[in-house]
Write a protein that holds these residues in place. Sequence first.
Motif, PDB file in Angstrom:
ATOM      1  N   TYR A 167      -1.606  -8.537  -4.399  1.00  0.00           N
ATOM      2  CA  TYR A 167      -0.257  -8.840  -4.911  1.00  0.00           C
ATOM      3  C   TYR A 167       0.817  -8.178  -4.053  1.00  0.00           C
ATOM      4  N   HIS A 168       0.576  -6.951  -3.617  1.00  0.00           N
ATOM      5  CA  HIS A 168       1.595  -6.210  -2.878  1.00  0.00           C
ATOM      6  C   HIS A 168       1.900  -6.872  -1.530  1.00  0.00           C
ATOM      7  N   LEU A 169       0.878  -7.425  -0.899  1.00  0.00           N
ATOM      8  CA  LEU A 169       1.114  -8.154   0.348  1.00  0.00           C
ATOM      9  C   LEU A 169       1.944  -9.408   0.079  1.00  0.00           C
ATOM     10  N   GLY A 170       1.585 -10.133  -0.958  1.00  0.00           N
ATOM     11  CA  GLY A 170       2.310 -11.349  -1.285  1.00  0.00           C
ATOM     12  C   GLY A 170       3.754 -11.091  -1.646  1.00  0.00           C
ATOM     13  N   ALA A 171       4.003  -9.984  -2.345  1.00  0.00           N
ATOM     14  CA  ALA A 171       5.371  -9.666  -2.749  1.00  0.00           C
ATOM     15  C   ALA A 171       6.244  -9.380  -1.531  1.00  0.00           C
ATOM     16  N   MET A 172       5.710  -8.650  -0.544  1.00  0.00           N
ATOM     17  CA  MET A 172       6.503  -8.377   0.655  1.00  0.00           C
ATOM     18  C   MET A 172       6.698  -9.648   1.472  1.00  0.00           C
ATOM     19  N   ALA A 173       5.651 -10.457   1.572  1.00  0.00           N
ATOM     20  CA  ALA A 173       5.784 -11.718   2.308  1.00  0.00           C
ATOM     21  C   ALA A 173       6.848 -12.606   1.666  1.00  0.00           C
ATOM     22  N   SER A 174       6.973 -12.539   0.351  1.00  0.00           N
ATOM     23  CA  SER A 174       7.969 -13.382  -0.320  1.00  0.00           C
ATOM     24  C   SER A 174       9.385 -12.990   0.081  1.00  0.00           C
ATOM     25  N   LEU A 175       9.627 -11.698   0.312  1.00  0.00           N
ATOM     26  CA  LEU A 175      10.955 -11.271   0.764  1.00  0.00           C
ATOM     27  C   LEU A 175      11.276 -11.841   2.138  1.00  0.00           C
ATOM     28  N   MET A 176      10.262 -11.895   3.007  1.00  0.00           N
ATOM     29  CA  MET A 176      10.454 -12.448   4.348  1.00  0.00           C
ATOM     30  C   MET A 176      10.733 -13.944   4.284  1.00  0.00           C
ATOM     31  N   LEU A 177      10.064 -14.627   3.369  1.00  0.00           N
ATOM     32  CA  LEU A 177      10.289 -16.055   3.206  1.00  0.00           C
ATOM     33  C   LEU A 177      11.661 -16.328   2.597  1.00  0.00           C
ATOM     34  N   LYS A 185      18.398  -9.536  10.484  1.00  0.00           N
ATOM     35  CA  LYS A 185      18.642  -8.136  10.135  1.00  0.00           C
ATOM     36  C   LYS A 185      17.782  -7.718   8.947  1.00  0.00           C
ATOM     37  N   GLY A 186      17.682  -8.607   7.966  1.00  0.00           N
ATOM     38  CA  GLY A 186      16.832  -8.295   6.825  1.00  0.00           C
ATOM     39  C   GLY A 186      15.389  -8.097   7.229  1.00  0.00           C
ATOM     40  N   MET A 187      14.933  -8.907   8.171  1.00  0.00           N
ATOM     41  CA  MET A 187      13.567  -8.761   8.669  1.00  0.00           C
ATOM     42  C   MET A 187      13.401  -7.428   9.401  1.00  0.00           C
ATOM     43  N   ARG A 188      14.378  -7.055  10.219  1.00  0.00           N
ATOM     44  CA  ARG A 188      14.297  -5.764  10.914  1.00  0.00           C
ATOM     45  C   ARG A 188      14.226  -4.609   9.913  1.00  0.00           C
ATOM     46  N   ASP A 189      14.985  -4.712   8.834  1.00  0.00           N
ATOM     47  CA  ASP A 189      14.960  -3.660   7.827  1.00  0.00           C
ATOM     48  C   ASP A 189      13.595  -3.554   7.156  1.00  0.00           C
ATOM     49  N   LEU A 190      12.920  -4.697   6.992  1.00  0.00           N
ATOM     50  CA  LEU A 190      11.586  -4.661   6.396  1.00  0.00           C
ATOM     51  C   LEU A 190      10.568  -4.027   7.337  1.00  0.00           C
ATOM     52  N   PHE A 191      10.736  -4.292   8.641  1.00  0.00           N
ATOM     53  CA  PHE A 191       9.812  -3.700   9.609  1.00  0.00           C
ATOM     54  C   PHE A 191      10.150  -2.244   9.902  1.00  0.00           C
ATOM     55  N   LEU A 192      11.442  -1.898   9.873  1.00  0.00           N
ATOM     56  CA  LEU A 192      11.881  -0.552  10.232  1.00  0.00           C
ATOM     57  C   LEU A 192      12.794   0.013   9.139  1.00  0.00           C
ATOM     58  N   PRO A 193      12.271   0.233   7.957  1.00  0.00           N
ATOM     59  CA  PRO A 193      13.103   0.777   6.882  1.00  0.00           C
ATOM     60  C   PRO A 193      13.469   2.223   7.169  1.00  0.00           C
ATOM     61  N   PRO A 194      14.540   2.719   6.554  1.00  0.00           N
ATOM     62  CA  PRO A 194      14.905   4.115   6.768  1.00  0.00           C
ATOM     63  C   PRO A 194      13.824   5.052   6.242  1.00  0.00           C
ATOM     64  N   MET A 195      13.498   6.063   7.028  1.00  0.00           N
ATOM     65  CA  MET A 195      12.510   7.078   6.629  1.00  0.00           C
ATOM     66  C   MET A 195      13.021   8.434   7.055  1.00  0.00           C
ATOM     67  N   PRO A 196      12.775   9.466   6.271  1.00  0.00           N
ATOM     68  CA  PRO A 196      13.143  10.822   6.689  1.00  0.00           C
ATOM     69  C   PRO A 196      12.473  11.174   8.013  1.00  0.00           C
ATOM     70  N   GLY A 197      13.190  11.888   8.850  1.00  0.00           N
ATOM     71  CA  GLY A 197      12.649  12.237  10.154  1.00  0.00           C
ATOM     72  C   GLY A 197      11.331  12.973  10.075  1.00  0.00           C
ATOM     73  N   VAL A 248       2.012   2.857  10.140  1.00  0.00           N
ATOM     74  CA  VAL A 248       1.271   2.239   9.034  1.00  0.00           C
ATOM     75  C   VAL A 248       2.136   1.182   8.356  1.00  0.00           C
ATOM     76  N   TRP A 249       3.400   1.550   8.080  1.00  0.00           N
ATOM     77  CA  TRP A 249       4.297   0.590   7.456  1.00  0.00           C
ATOM     78  C   TRP A 249       4.534  -0.614   8.376  1.00  0.00           C
ATOM     79  N   PHE A 274       4.061 -10.562   7.579  1.00  0.00           N
ATOM     80  CA  PHE A 274       4.726 -11.609   8.359  1.00  0.00           C
ATOM     81  C   PHE A 274       3.722 -12.673   8.811  1.00  0.00           C
ATOM     82  N   ALA A 275       2.540 -12.222   9.230  1.00  0.00           N
ATOM     83  CA  ALA A 275       1.520 -13.166   9.689  1.00  0.00           C
ATOM     84  C   ALA A 275       1.020 -14.048   8.551  1.00  0.00           C
ATOM     85  N   LEU A 276       1.188 -13.593   7.303  1.00  0.00           N
ATOM     86  CA  LEU A 276       0.762 -14.381   6.152  1.00  0.00           C
ATOM     87  C   LEU A 276       1.752 -15.492   5.797  1.00  0.00           C
TER      88      LEU A 276
END
Length: 291
Positions: free
Chosen positions: A38-48, A199-211, A222-223, A231-233
């Motif tokens: 489910y978690h993979l599908g939920a993220m893929a849905s945001l990309m779609l 831009k939304g796609m870039r944010d999904l691939f490179l979300p903000p993370m503490p240094g 990993v993320w 994305f490949a799905l």
Amino acid sequence: MSRLAPLPSPDDWTEEEDRLGFFGPGSVTWRIHSDPAYHLGAMASLMLQALHPVAMDGVARNSAGFKDDWWMRITRTGQYMEIVVFGRRSEARRIAARVRGYHRKLSGVEETTGRAYRVDDPDLLLWVHTCAVRSILTTARRAGVALSDAEADRYVDEQVAFAHLVGVPLETVPRSVAELDAYFEDIRPALAATPAALKGMRDLFLPPMPGWLQVLTPARPVWGGLAGLCFALLPPWARQLYSLPGLALTDAAATAGARAFRAGFLALPDRAYRSPIVRAGYARVAEASAA
């Protein structure tokens, strides 16, 4: 397929119906949404979802400061979906009403199409709904969740209740896999990877993370790998809209990756992939059955 009537009023619910929620443990929805896939599908849905210029403009335009609380917003979206599925009916209606109230305040004009819109326009709500249903269902099946064609149709039909809670007109909602496929076939000419989508796609691939998290842990790669798998799905035509190849080899690799992801998490205790909301739903039903 069955044609669902409007959801019953709270005055018509029994305590047992409220406890079970709008889906319940016997539903295909609970089966899919409590699975690691489910978690993979939920993220893929945001990309779609990002490929609809107007829907994506609504996200971008009305998300001032989005980058500062990116994780909180993603978390709230996930919690909303889980409460609607695994919560009581009363909880689901309450949180859906809150979302509808928020959406009613938001509007804009999308530059590439010139369309003036409200975020709660029925066609935009329908787009978001169908992206979630398609992505979650297809990912689950590719990851190895054993679903017959009849069960896949049943899942799409069950999800009409989800759409109705946020205000999508019932007569517009697909109720079978065939109707879902027809919807995407019809809407594809209107889709595009706008600057907001990229831009939304870039944010999904490179979300903000503490240094410190990036330096001391492998969180970033990993993320990134997880986002790449999601994305490949996507269907080949969606990857092509993002200017990347829609190769059959990519589909085969994504399916293998999704199966490996699911198998790895199924080997762990369920708390590794089921949130407290999901576990509480199962516990609530189990307690009622034991009483």
